[in-house]
Design an enzyme around this catalytic site. Structure first.
Site, PDB file in Angstrom:
ATOM      1  CB  CYS A   2      21.176  40.591  37.655  1.00 39.08           C
ATOM      2  SG  CYS A   2      21.149  41.821  36.557  1.00 39.08           S
ATOM      3  NE  ARG A  27      24.808  38.440  42.335  1.00 37.60           N
ATOM      4  CZ  ARG A  27      25.183  37.254  41.845  1.00 37.60           C
ATOM      5  NH1 ARG A  27      25.844  36.388  42.797  1.00 37.60           N
ATOM      6  NH2 ARG A  27      25.045  36.974  40.846  1.00 37.60           N
ATOM      7  CD1 TRP A  74      25.207  47.086  38.697  1.00 36.09           C
ATOM      8  CD2 TRP A  74      25.651  46.222  36.624  1.00 36.09           C
ATOM      9  NE1 TRP A  74      26.291  47.525  38.271  1.00 36.09           N
ATOM     10  CE2 TRP A  74      26.597  47.323  36.881  1.00 36.09           C
ATOM     11  CE3 TRP A  74      25.910  45.536  35.225  1.00 36.09           C
ATOM     12  CZ2 TRP A  74      27.715  47.693  35.949  1.00 36.09           C
ATOM     13  CZ3 TRP A  74      26.619  45.973  34.568  1.00 36.09           C
ATOM     14  CH2 TRP A  74      27.715  46.832  34.969  1.00 36.09           C
ATOM     15  CG  ASN A  98      22.914  37.210  36.608  1.00 35.24           C
ATOM     16  OD1 ASN A  98      23.205  38.140  36.088  1.00 35.24           O
ATOM     17  ND2 ASN A  98      23.557  36.628  37.659  1.00 35.24           N
ATOM     18  N   GLY A  99      22.326  37.943  33.267  1.00 36.20           N
ATOM     19  CA  GLY A  99      23.100  37.661  32.030  1.00 36.20           C
ATOM     20  C   GLY A  99      22.657  38.452  30.948  1.00 36.20           C
ATOM     21  CD  GLU A 477      43.889  46.494  44.446  1.00 35.75           C
ATOM     22  OE1 GLU A 477      43.644  46.461  43.149  1.00 35.75           O
ATOM     23  OE2 GLU A 477      42.974  46.171  45.380  1.00 35.75           O
ATOM     24  CE  LYS A 481      40.305  48.140  45.877  1.00 34.73           C
ATOM     25  NZ  LYS A 481      40.558  46.708  45.461  1.00 34.73           N
ATOM     26  CD  GLU A 484      37.062  49.304  43.498  1.00 32.19           C
ATOM     27  OE1 GLU A 484      36.357  48.872  42.862  1.00 32.19           O
ATOM     28  OE2 GLU A 484      37.984  48.804  44.116  1.00 32.19           O
ATOM     29  CG  HIS A 500      59.653  58.486  29.849  1.00 26.54           C
ATOM     30  ND1 HIS A 500      60.663  58.979  29.388  1.00 26.54           N
ATOM     31  CD2 HIS A 500      60.117  57.590  31.169  1.00 26.54           C
ATOM     32  CE1 HIS A 500      61.506  58.245  29.821  1.00 26.54           C
ATOM     33  NE2 HIS A 500      61.369  57.493  30.961  1.00 26.54           N
ATOM     34  CE  LYS A 600      33.087  41.142  46.285  1.00 21.12           C
ATOM     35  NZ  LYS A 600      34.476  41.616  46.320  1.00 21.12           N
TER      36      LYS A 600
HETATM   37  C1  F6R Z   1      37.995  46.296  42.556  1.00 17.20           C
HETATM   38  C2  F6R Z   1      37.519  44.896  42.279  1.00 17.20           C
HETATM   39  C3  F6R Z   1      37.270  44.559  40.886  1.00 17.20           C
HETATM   40  C4  F6R Z   1      37.498  42.861  40.720  1.00 17.20           C
HETATM   41  C5  F6R Z   1      37.183  42.550  39.269  1.00 17.20           C
HETATM   42  C6  F6R Z   1      37.418  40.661  39.198  1.00 17.20           C
HETATM   43  O1  F6R Z   1      38.120  46.195  43.984  1.00 17.20           O
HETATM   44  O2  F6R Z   1      37.077  44.182  43.034  1.00 17.20           O
HETATM   45  O3  F6R Z   1      38.053  45.089  40.107  1.00 17.20           O
HETATM   46  O4  F6R Z   1      38.851  42.626  41.153  1.00 17.20           O
HETATM   47  O5  F6R Z   1      36.038  42.730  38.921  1.00 17.20           O
HETATM   48  O6  F6R Z   1      36.622  40.170  39.851  1.00 17.20           O
HETATM   49  P1  F6R Z   1      36.837  38.699  40.283  1.00 17.20           P
HETATM   50  O7  F6R Z   1      38.195  38.650  41.028  1.00 17.20           O
HETATM   51  O8  F6R Z   1      35.667  38.369  40.948  1.00 17.20           O
HETATM   52  O9  F6R Z   1      36.969  37.823  38.905  1.00 17.20           O
END
Ligand code: F6R
Length: 605
Positions: A2, A27, A74, A98-99, A477, A481, A484, A500, A600
């Protein structure tokens, strides 16, 4: 997560609120709303979906008033409906939040018993109802808000607006950040300074537990104990251009392309003529026996890569943990352990909670962060900024490679302090590191072939990624990517682990992306590739020229990167992983910068 904005202004509030919310779109959100007070009258407009829907609602039904609050939601408690969208209103009060209010069910039961019925599924409505309850007992808005805050458990950033009060906003922070921006005549509030950047660069951050009574002329901040406090005002440099796509189709594309520049910035910040310089108070690895690295998501994969570096270069044992597991596992923290938390936003709730668990137990608490004003930075003994610049795309790209660079520099410093790297060897490694931005420029030149391959990948239902050694975390990773932003199911395995179990998944429909520079482990990976090809699997090999030549026949497709010192390969190979995910998502037509269900900055656990 949020986003909150607010204004006590000299002009109409609604256009500012919508514009400020637009700057918080990155966000992640699924509904939005604003409330204003106009000549004492409190009113609100809300809409589900993108901000354009809220703007439409405001065109049909405008809101006047120079005092206002706004919110992008959110969903946590309750579906993304108009009814559940913020601001929430009860009688004379409107609230954005927010929270998560953890005790909202108890409060709701109490309020129902007093005849105050709730209308929504949200925890936030309870805050509005409780405040209205306190107002109905004859308390002033200030006292009503104070009484309400004292009852709340959980995490929140809150902003309150009151009927009859054109010059009053009350805000509070516990667990979720809140910035107050000001100039001579107007006061602004935002979840982060980006929201306020075009209006002012003078920002005061509330500390944990603070709450503030704001009028146009005065900002009165109190701490959790109710004492009046002064919080410093800083000049924050957020250029409006930094949050612009600069001609790219998506923020993610811009942020991928920025990597050679921001990596240079990170190198400049840590490397000197004579070696490595950490910010004060620094870390002396001679006094440490162990490291504990904790993070979430992409930042966790950066930690996983760093474990290979710290252990092989510095012979320093490293534990790595996903923050959401670490915080409840209550692991013992031996003496002479440094606890290091990696987070782009610096606000991730689980990472912050894990940090708080380690305070007072670990010899030192260090943070590798992008946002240096963040909670994680503020609560750490040592802050190691990654210098990635503002990252807007939900999928982390440049922050990941900058995290890797800072962690690698730290591993080299550890190796030097602990006597495992001579000055000459360190100097050689630093020369290689300095060459990395140039190599990244070459890696970015694979964009066209990566885009062509991605069109083929976009037809797949499932994709596997394989890597060995320090390329294994990168495979993870790459898969993260891919899933997501393209919504294609993607998994990653250590190459040696395939037989395995996961090899059962292989058939001609599952592309297998192998991240493998021509290093000491390459031949072993080629054997694993042959196991896949023997079962009809399609290998997309990401390697250098020698690797592609040595892989032999049968590889479906390949992407050729420049040769790189093996210890730098996980950083360089992040770029093709990002490009493949990005172009696959573009080919599928998904919302690249704001993928569904994602936020985000994950400020709830
Ligand atoms: C994936 C991504 C998330 C963040 C995770 C941690 O592309 O961005 O997996 O890496 O939510 O976020 P931070 O780094 O802000 O603690």
């Amino acid at each position: 997560m949020c986003g909150i904005v607010g204004v006590l202004g000299a002009h109409e509030a609604a256009p500012f609120l919508v514009e400020a919310l637009r700057r918080l779109e990155y966000r992640g959100y699924d509904s939005a709303g604003i409330a204003t007070v106009n000549q004492g009258q409190l009113a609100r407009r809300r809409a589900v979906g993108k901000l354009a829907n809220l703007s439409d609602a405001l065109v049909h039904d405008p809101l006047r008033g120079k005092a206002g609050i706004g919110h992008t939601r959110w969903a946590t408690h309750g579906a993304p409906t108009i009814g559940n969208a913020h601001p929430h209103r009860a009688g004379r009060v409107a609230v954005v939040h927010n929270g998560i209010i953890e005790n909202f069910r108890d409060l709701r039961a109490e309020l129902s018993a007093s005849g105050m019925a709730h209308e929504t599924d949200t925890d936030t409505e309870t805050v509005a109802l409780l405040t209205e309850f306190h107002l109905s007992q004859g308390l002033s808005p200030r006292d009503a808000a104070e009484r309400t805050l004292a009852r709340l458990e959980g995490a929140y950033a809150l902003a309150f607006l009151f009927e009859g009060e054109d010059d009053l906003m009350i805000v509070a922070r516990k667990g979720s950040p809140l910035a107050i921006g000001h100039d001579e005549t107007e006061v602004y509030v935002g979840s982060d300074a980006i929201a306020l950047a075009p209006m002012t660069d003078r920002i005061t951050y509330l500390d944990e537990g603070d709450w503030a009574v704001i009028t146009r002329q005065k900002i009165e901040i109190r701490d959790a104990a109710g004492a009046l406090v002064e919080r410093p005002t800083r000049i924050i440099q957020i250029d409006a251009a930094m949050v612009d796509k600069a001609g790219y189709k998506h923020f993610m594309a811009k942020e991928i392309a920025e990597q050679p520049t921001v990596i240079t910035n990170a190198l400049d910040a840590y490397l000197t003529e004579s070696g490595i310089a950490l910010p004060e108070p620094g870390l002396d690895f001679r006094t440490l026996d162990r490291m504990s690295l904790v993070a979430c998501g992409t930042a966790y994969y950066a930690c996983m890569t760093a474990k290979y570096w710290f252990e092989s270069l510095a012979r320093l044992p490293v534990d790595i943990d996903v923050a959401s597991e670490f915080r409840y596992r209550e692991p013992p923290i031996p003496d002479r352990t440094v606890a290091l938390f990696v987070s782009q936003s610096g606000e991730t709730a689980d990472t912050l909670a894990a940090l708080r668990f380690c305070k007072g137990k670990a010899a030192s608490v260090a943070a590798v962060v992008n946002v240096t004003e963040s909670s994680i930075a503020r609560e750490s003994d040592l802050v190691l900024p990654i210098h990635a610049g503002t990252e807007i795309g939900v999928a982390s790209t440049k922050a990941f490679t900058c995290q890797l660079v800072v962690l690698l520099i730290l591993a080299l410093k550890a190796a030097q302090d602990r006597g495992h790297l001579s000055d000459a060897d360190l100097a050689e490694r630093l020369v290689a590191l300095r060459a990395l931005p140039g190599l990244m420029n070459h890696a970015l030149a694979t964009e066209e072939p990566a885009s062509a391959l991605s069109r083929k990948l976009s037809e797949a239902r499932d994709v596997l990624f394989l890597g060995r050694g320090a390329m294994y975390p990168l495979a993870l990773e790459g898969a993260l990517k891919m899933k997501e932003i393209s919504y294609i199911h993607a998994e990653a395995y250590a190459s040696g682990e395939l037989k395995h179990g996961p090899i059962a998944l292989i058939d001609e429909h599952v592309p297998v992306i192998v991240m493998a520079p021509r290093d000491a482990l390459f031949d072993k990976t080629v054997s694993n590739m042959h196991e896949v090809m023997a079962r009809g699997g399609r290998i997309l090999l990401v390697s250098d020229q020698r690797g592609v030549a040595d892989a032999g026949d049968g590889v479906w497709e390949s992407l050729v990167l420049p040769e790189v010192d093996p210890f730098l390969a996980p950083i360089l190979y992040a770029l093709p992983a990002q490009l493949l995910a990005y172009h696959t998502a573009v080919a599928k037509g998904t919302d690249v910068d704001q993928p569904r269900n994602l936020a985000k900055s994950v400020t709830v656990e």
